[in-house]
Design a protein around this motif. Structure first.
Motif, short mmCIF file in Angstrom:
data_model
loop_
_atom_site.label_atom_id
_atom_site.label_comp_id
_atom_site.label_asym_id
_atom_site.label_seq_id
_atom_site.Cartn_x
_atom_site.Cartn_y
_atom_site.Cartn_z
N GLY A 156 0.83 -1.19 0.00
CA GLY A 156 0.00 0.00 0.00
C GLY A 156 0.87 1.25 0.00
N ASP A 157 0.23 2.39 0.24
CA ASP A 157 0.98 3.65 0.23
C ASP A 157 1.27 4.17 1.63
OD1 ASP A 157 -1.55 4.36 0.98
OD2 ASP A 157 -1.96 5.64 -0.75
N SER A 158 1.07 3.32 2.66
CA SER A 158 1.39 3.70 4.03
C SER A 158 1.97 2.50 4.76
CB SER A 158 0.15 4.22 4.77
OG SER A 158 -0.85 3.21 4.83
N PHE A 159 2.68 2.78 5.84
CA PHE A 159 3.31 1.70 6.60
C PHE A 159 2.26 0.85 7.30
CE2 PHE A 159 4.92 0.15 10.70
CZ PHE A 159 5.92 -0.71 10.24
N ASP A 160 2.39 -0.45 7.20
CA ASP A 160 1.56 -1.34 8.01
C ASP A 160 2.29 -2.66 8.19
OD1 ASP A 160 0.73 -3.50 6.11
OD2 ASP A 160 -0.35 -1.91 5.09
N TYR A 161 1.83 -3.43 9.16
CA TYR A 161 2.45 -4.73 9.44
C TYR A 161 1.40 -5.67 9.99
CZ TYR A 161 2.32 -3.38 14.37
OH TYR A 161 1.89 -3.00 15.61
N ASN A 162 1.70 -6.94 9.92
CA ASN A 162 0.88 -7.97 10.54
C ASN A 162 1.80 -9.12 10.92
OD1 ASN A 162 0.82 -8.49 7.44
ND2 ASN A 162 0.27 -10.49 8.34
N ALA A 163 1.45 -9.83 11.98
CA ALA A 163 2.24 -10.97 12.42
C ALA A 163 1.35 -11.91 13.20
CB ALA A 163 3.43 -10.52 13.28
N SER A 164 1.68 -13.17 13.15
CA SER A 164 0.94 -14.17 13.93
C SER A 164 1.87 -15.32 14.28
CB SER A 164 -0.28 -14.69 13.16
OG SER A 164 0.12 -15.46 12.05
N GLY A 165 1.57 -15.95 15.38
CA GLY A 165 2.31 -17.13 15.80
C GLY A 165 1.36 -18.16 16.37
N LEU A 166 1.51 -19.40 15.93
CA LEU A 166 0.64 -20.48 16.40
C LEU A 166 1.51 -21.65 16.81
CD1 LEU A 166 -2.65 -21.85 15.03
CD2 LEU A 166 -0.72 -23.41 15.17
N TYR A 167 1.14 -22.27 17.94
CA TYR A 167 1.81 -23.50 18.35
C TYR A 167 0.77 -24.53 18.72
CZ TYR A 167 4.69 -26.94 20.64
OH TYR A 167 5.30 -28.12 20.97
N GLY A 168 0.91 -25.73 18.15
CA GLY A 168 -0.03 -26.81 18.41
C GLY A 168 0.37 -27.61 19.64
N LEU A 169 -0.52 -27.68 20.60
CA LEU A 169 -0.24 -28.42 21.83
C LEU A 169 -0.31 -29.93 21.62
CD1 LEU A 169 -2.44 -26.21 24.22
CD2 LEU A 169 0.01 -25.98 23.71
N SER A 170 -1.02 -30.36 20.57
CA SER A 170 -1.27 -31.79 20.39
C SER A 170 -0.28 -32.45 19.44
CB SER A 170 -2.70 -32.01 19.89
OG SER A 170 -2.95 -31.22 18.75
N ASP A 171 0.15 -31.76 18.40
CA ASP A 171 1.00 -32.39 17.39
C ASP A 171 2.22 -31.55 17.03
OD1 ASP A 171 -0.19 -30.39 15.89
OD2 ASP A 171 -1.59 -31.76 14.90
N GLY A 172 2.54 -30.56 17.87
CA GLY A 172 3.73 -29.76 17.65
C GLY A 172 3.68 -28.88 16.42
N GLU A 173 2.49 -28.56 15.93
CA GLU A 173 2.38 -27.66 14.78
C GLU A 173 2.90 -26.28 15.18
OE1 GLU A 173 -0.92 -25.81 11.67
OE2 GLU A 173 -1.57 -26.62 13.60
N TYR A 174 3.60 -25.65 14.28
CA TYR A 174 4.02 -24.27 14.50
C TYR A 174 3.86 -23.49 13.20
CZ TYR A 174 8.44 -25.73 12.33
OH TYR A 174 9.39 -26.23 11.46
N ASN A 175 3.48 -22.24 13.33
CA ASN A 175 3.31 -21.39 12.16
C ASN A 175 3.57 -19.95 12.60
OD1 ASN A 175 2.27 -21.13 9.28
ND2 ASN A 175 1.02 -19.63 10.34
N PHE A 176 4.67 -19.41 12.17
CA PHE A 176 5.04 -18.04 12.49
C PHE A 176 5.19 -17.28 11.18
CE2 PHE A 176 6.80 -20.86 15.73
CZ PHE A 176 6.19 -20.35 16.88
N GLU A 177 4.41 -16.24 11.03
CA GLU A 177 4.48 -15.48 9.79
C GLU A 177 4.21 -14.01 10.05
OE1 GLU A 177 1.06 -15.83 6.94
OE2 GLU A 177 0.63 -17.60 8.17
N GLY A 178 4.74 -13.21 9.16
CA GLY A 178 4.54 -11.79 9.29
C GLY A 178 4.92 -11.08 8.01
N GLY A 179 4.44 -9.85 7.91
CA GLY A 179 4.75 -9.05 6.73
C GLY A 179 4.68 -7.58 7.07
N ALA A 180 5.36 -6.78 6.27
CA ALA A 180 5.37 -5.33 6.48
C ALA A 180 5.41 -4.63 5.13
CB ALA A 180 6.56 -4.90 7.34
N THR A 181 4.64 -3.55 5.04
CA THR A 181 4.64 -2.69 3.87
C THR A 181 5.32 -1.38 4.23
OG1 THR A 181 2.64 -3.64 2.90
CG2 THR A 181 3.19 -1.39 2.27
N VAL A 182 6.23 -0.94 3.38
CA VAL A 182 7.02 0.27 3.65
C VAL A 182 7.01 1.15 2.40
CG1 VAL A 182 9.26 1.21 4.29
CG2 VAL A 182 8.50 -0.98 5.26
N PRO A 183 6.52 2.40 2.47
CA PRO A 183 6.68 3.32 1.35
C PRO A 183 8.16 3.65 1.16
CG PRO A 183 5.00 4.08 2.90
CD PRO A 183 5.74 2.98 3.58
#
Length: 792
Positions: A156-183
Motif C-alpha cells: 500500500g501507500d502507508s506503513f503497516d504490518y501484521n504478524a501471527s504465531g501459532l503453536y499446536g499443543l497436540s502435534d507440535g504444529e508451528y506457524n510463524f508469519e509476518g509481513g510489512a509494507t514500507v513506502p
C-alpha cells in the motif's frame, strides 16, 4: 460458524469484513472478487464462488488448502502419493503427474499447472476464490471443472504490518508469519513477508517419533510502482522450500483380506515380521521411512495502464519447481534378501514455466462492457519415477524362478539387489489462446453475457525406461542392463517388463496437438436491488497429453458442456444472504488413471460422465454478535458411458455366476463397465454449518466463540467404484475461542479442529502383491493450538 466457515458459503456474500461494525450493524458487507477478470461485487457475478480473506485464514491458523476445502461443499482437496488432487463437484484430475489439473490454480492471474504448487497457496494472501464449474473464458482451457484464484497482498501507500504465531499443543504444529509494507518513495512502495511453519506430526511411528514431520519456509518480496494515476506496476518474487520426513506414513488395512481374496504371502510376511501390526485406520503407523523435498520459485510482473476508455493489463511470469520424494508401497517392513524396503518408489519432478498475457478491459457501467486479450505459455517438464523390486518369495511367488531365468547369467548380477525400473519422460508444451467477453444491457436490470476462448495446445514428449539393479532401489545406485543383450531364453527387455508390468519404448506418437473454441453465454436479471437471477451455459476443454508412469499412455482431450441456474439474494435489510445454484456438467473423454495389480498406471478417456446437483449457501446475522451460516450441497456425479474401466479388486477373485471357472472380471473381458456408477470424491451430501458469537468484555475487548461442524456422506477415492477404496460418511467438529479488542489489533485464541478425533483418509491404494489389502493415508486427527496475532 467461524469467520472462515462464514466466508466459505458456496457463493453467498457472507465473508465478513475484517471489521463489520458499521452503523448498520445487521448488514453483511459486500465482497469484492475478480472471478471474471475485473473487480466486481460477489453478488453481481453469475458464478458459484466461495471466498475467504487472508485475514480470516490468519485468524483461523489455516495454512493448507486441504483444511480450507473441508469447510466448502462439493470441494475436496487432498495430498496424494504422486499429485495433490483438487476435485470440485465430483470432477478433478487423477493420480498421474502428466495431467494438468481440471481445477486450475492461479496466483495473481498466473497459471500454476503443477499440482504440488498448491503447497504454497495460502501465504500472505488478500483472498482466495474457489470458482465452481468451467471457467475457460476468463481463466483458460485447463479450468474445465473450476478454478482456484489467489490474490496476494500488495504493497500500500502507508506503513503497516501484521504478524501471527501459532503453536499446536497436540502435534507440535508451528506457524510463524509476518509481513510489512514500507513506502520507499512517493511513487514506490514495497512489502516483504515470511512464513516459517511445520509440525512434529500426528501419526505415531514405531520408533516413537511422529509423522509427517514438516519443516517449511516461504518468503515473498513485492514492489508496487505508481508513476502516475493511470499506471500501476506490480512485481512479485516468491520462494518456497519444504522438507518433510515420514511424508507418507501409510497404514495397512484389510490384512489379511477376507474371502474370496486369496491368502496373501505379502500379508503373511508383514504379519509375521510385525506381530503387533495395527490394521485399522487410526493414528498409528508402522510405515517405512519416506520423505518429500519441494522447492519453488516464481516471479510475476503485472502492468495496468488506464487509457481512458478502458485498461490495458499485461502479466509476465516465470516459475521453476523441483520435487523429489520417496515412499514405500509395501507399507511395513518384512525380511527381504537384501534387508532393504521391499517396494520403494522414488519420484523426481522438475518443471519450468513462462507465460505472457495481455488484455484490454473496457470501463464498466455502460450499455456495453467488453474485454479481450491473448495468452501464451511454454512449459518444460522432466519426470522420473524409480521403483525397486526386491527379490523375495513373499513379494511375488513367481519372482525367484523368473529372475533366475532372466538374470542368472548376467555378469555382475546380485539377487540381493533390487530389480529396478526407472521410466524417464520429458515434455515441452506451447499453448496459445485468444479470448473475448461482452456484456450487453439491452434494458434496465437485464444483462446478457457472451464470451469465448480459442485455445491451441501442442505437446511434444519422449520417454525411455531403464531396466537395471540398484543396491537400495534408488537412482543414485542404479546399474542399467544392456537392453540389447538377450539373456537366457528371453530377450532381456521383454522379460524385465514381464516382471514389472512396464514398457521400455517411446510414446506411440511424440506430438499431440489439440485446439478448441469454448463459447459461453448467460443472462442475468436483477429482480430487485438485492436479488439477482442468472442462467449460464459454458463449454470447457482440457488438452490431451502423455502419462509419466511406466506405461507409455497417450491420452486425448476432455470436453464439458456446463449449465447452471442460480439466485443470489440479500434479505432482511441485507442481514440475510441466500444463494442457490443448480447445475449440470456433461463430460466427454474425461481423463482417468487406472492401475494394474503391480500398481503400474495407465490413462484412459472415459467416454462420458455427468455431474449435477444443487448448492445452497446461507449467511444470517441474527443479532449483533450472533451469526449463522450454512454451506450445503447435493451431488450426483456418475459415469454415463465408461465401459472399459478398471475392475474392482473383488471382481478379480469373485467367481462369475455365468461361468464359475472365470472370475467376474475375466468374464467381463478384464474390464469393468462403470456406466451409472459414482465418480471418485463425489459425496452425495457435503457441507458445513456453524455460528459465530461475539460478547463484549471489559476495556473494549471481546470474547469470540466459533463452533462449526463439517460433514460428508461416503465417497469413493479411486475411479473404480471399489468399496475397498471408499471413505465412510463422517462429521468433524471444530471450535475457536478468541479474546482481544474489537478492532482486532491483537488477539489471543485457542483453535481446536476435529475435536472428536475422527479418523478419515485422504488417499487409498491397493497393496502390491496383496489384493484386498489397502494402503491408507490418514488425515489429521484432533488438534489444539494457541495463537497470537497482532497488526497495526
Amino acid at each position: 460458524m467461524s469467520a472462515l466457515a462464514l466466508a466459505m458459503v458456496a457463493g453467498p456474500a457472507v465473508a465478513a469484513a475484517e471489521d463489520d461494525r458499521a452503523n448498520d450493524a445487521q448488514a453483511i458487507p459486500d465482497i469484492i472478487v475478480t472471478a471474471q477478470g475485473r473487480e466486481q461485487r460477489l453478488q453481481d457475478v453469475p458464478v458459484s464462488v466461495s471466498v475467504v480473506s487472508g485475514a480470516q485464514l490468519e485468524q483461523q491458523g489455516i495454512r493448507t488448502l486441504q483444511d480450507v476445502s473441508s469447510r466448502v461443499a462439493n470441494v475436496r482437496i487432498t495430498t496424494g502419493s504422486l499429485v495433490n488432487s483438487i476435485n470440485v463437484r465430483g470432477v478433478g484430475s487423477g493420480e498421474n503427474p502428466g495431467f494438468e489439473q481440471a481445477v486450475a490454480t492461479f496466483a495473481d492471474g498466473v497459471y500454476r499447472s503443477r499440482s504440488r504448487t498448491t503447497m504454497t497457496a495460502l501465504f500472505d494472501v488478500d483472498r482466495v476464490e474457489i470458482l465452481k464449474g468451467p471457467q475457460t473464458t476468463f481463466f483458460g482451457a485447463n479450468a474445465s471443472a473450476g478454478a482456484l484464484s489467489i490474490t496476494t497482498r500488495k504493497p500500500g501507500d502507508s506503513f503497516d504490518y501484521n504478524a501471527s504465531g501459532l503453536y499446536g499443543l497436540s502435534d507440535g504444529e508451528y506457524n510463524f508469519e509476518g509481513g510489512a509494507t514500507v513506502p520507499l518513495t512517493a511513487t514506490l512502495s514495497g512489502r516483504a513477508a515470511i512464513r516459517v511453519s511445520g509440525m512434529e506430526g500426528f501419526v505415531d511411528l514405531p520408533d516413537g517419533s511422529h509423522g509427517p514431520h514438516d519443516n517449511s519456509v516461504q518468503g515473498r518480496v513485492s514492489l508496487r510502482w505508481k508513476p502516475s494515476d493511470n499506471w500501476t506496476t506490480d512485481l512479485r518474487v516468491d520462494r518456497a522450500r519444504s522438507r518433510i520426513e515420514d511424508y507418507a506414513p501409510f497404514q495397512l488395512t484389510h490384512c489379511p483380506a477376507a474371502a474370496p481374496f486369496p491368502s496373501s504371502s505379502v500379508c503373511a510376511a508383514m504379519l509375521a515380521a510385525n506381530p503387533d501390526l495395527d490394521t485399522k485406520l487410526d493414528f498409528n503407523s508402522q510405515s517405512l521411512p519416506s520423505y518429500s523435498r519441494f522447492d519453488f520459485f516464481e516471479t510475476a510482473l503485472t502492468n495496468n495502464f488506464d487509457v481512458g476508455p478502458g485498461t490495458i493489463r499485461t502479466i509476465t511470469a516465470y516459475s521453476d519447481m523441483k520435487v523429489k520424494q520417496r515412499q514405500p508401497l509395501i507399507p511395513v517392513a518384512y525380511p527381504t534378501a537384501s534387508g532393504h524396503d521391499p517396494f520403494p518408489i522414488e519420484a523426481k519432478e522438475t518443471y519450468k514455466f513462462f507465460s505472457q498475457e495481455i488484455r484490454f478491459e473496457s470501463e464498466t457501467g455502460g450499455t456495453l462492457e467488453y474485454a479481450f486479450g491473448g495468452y501464451y505459455q511454454h512449459g518444460k517438464l522432466y519426470y522420473e519415477t524409480q521403483a525397486g523390486f526386491f527379490f523375495n518369495p513373499g513379494l511375488f511367488p513367481s519372482f525367484p524362478a523368473l529372475v533366475e531365468t532372466v538374470f542368472g547369467d548376467y555378469p555382475g548380477f546380485d539377487a540381493s539387489y533390487a530389480l529396478t525400473g526407472a521410466p524417464y519422460s520429458t515434455q515441452r508444451e506451447n499453448s496459445f489462446s485468444a479470448f473475448a467477453s461482452l456484456t450487453i444491457r439491452p434494458v434496465e436490470r437485464v444483462r446478457i453475457n457472451l464470451g469465448g476462448r480459442y485455445t491451441d495446445v501442442t505437446k511434444k514428449a519422449h520417454r525411455y525406461l531403464v531396466i537395471g539393479s540398484s543396491e537400495n532401489g534408488v537412482a543414485e545406485s542404479l546399474v542399467p542392463y544392456d537392453l540389447a543383450t538377450p539373456v537366457g531364453q528371453l530377450p532381456l527387455p521383454i522379460a524385465a517388463c514381464l516382471i514389472m508390468g512396464c514398457t521400455t519404448g517411446d510414446f506411440a506418437t511424440n506430438k499431440v496437438h489439440d485446439n478448441k473454441f469454448m463459447p459461453s453465454v448467460g443472462v442475468q436479471l436483477d429482480a430487485t436491488d438485492d436479488v439477482m437471477l442468472y442462467a449460464t451455459y459454458s463449454k470447457g476443454f482440457k488438452a490431451g497429453g502423455y502419462s509419466t508412469s511406466s506405461s507409455p499412455s497417450v491420452f486425448g482431450p476432455e470436453t464439458v458442456n456446463a449449465y447452471e441456474i442460480g439466485l443470489k439474494g440479500s434479505f432482511l435489510d441485507r442481514a440475510l444472504t441466500l444463494n442457490l445454484a443448480a447445475f449440470r456438467m456433461d463430460y466427454k473423454g474425461l481423463q482417468e488413471t487406472t492401475f494394474d495389480s503391480n500398481l503400474a498406471s495407465s490413462i484412459t478417456n472415459a467416454a462420458g460422465a455427468r455431474s449435477q446437483g444443487v448448492e445452497v449457501g446461507v449467511g444470517w446475522k441474527i443479532a449483533q454478535g450472533v451469526r449463522l451460516s450454512a454451506d450445503l450441497a447435493y451431488l450426483d456425479a456418475t459415469y454415463t458411458d465408461y465401459k472399459n474401466g478398471e475392475c474392482t479388486k473383488l471382481s478379480q477373485y469373485q467367481p462369475s455366476a455365468a461361468d464359475p471357472s472365470l472370475t467376474v472380471c475375466e468374464a467381463n473381458g478384464g474390464i469393468q463397465d462403470l456406466s451409472g456408477k459414482r465418480r471418485a470424491y463425489a459425496a452425495k451430501w457435503s457441507g458445513s454449518v456453524g455460528m459465530d458469537f461475539t460478547v463484549a468484555a471489559a476495556g473494549g475487548n471481546e470474547f469470540r466463540a466459533s463452533p462449526v461442524v463439517n460433514f460428508s456422506s461416503a465417497y469413493f477415492m479411486t475411479a473404480t467404484a471399489d468399496d475397498l477404496f471408499r471413505q465412510k460418511a463422517f462429521r468433524k467438529y471444530d471450535l475457536r475461542l478468541g479474546y482481544g479488542p474489537a478492532d482486532r489489533r491483537w488477539e489471543l485464541a485457542v483453535i481446536g479442529r476435529n475435536l472428536t478425533n475422527v479418523a478419515t483418509s485422504s488417499y487409498r491404494l491397493g497393496v502390491p502383491g496383496a489384493d484386498g489389502s489397502v494402503l491408507s493415508l490418514v488425515e489429521r486427527g484432533r488438534s489444539v493450538g494457541v495463537q497470537l496475532t497482532v497488526k497495526n
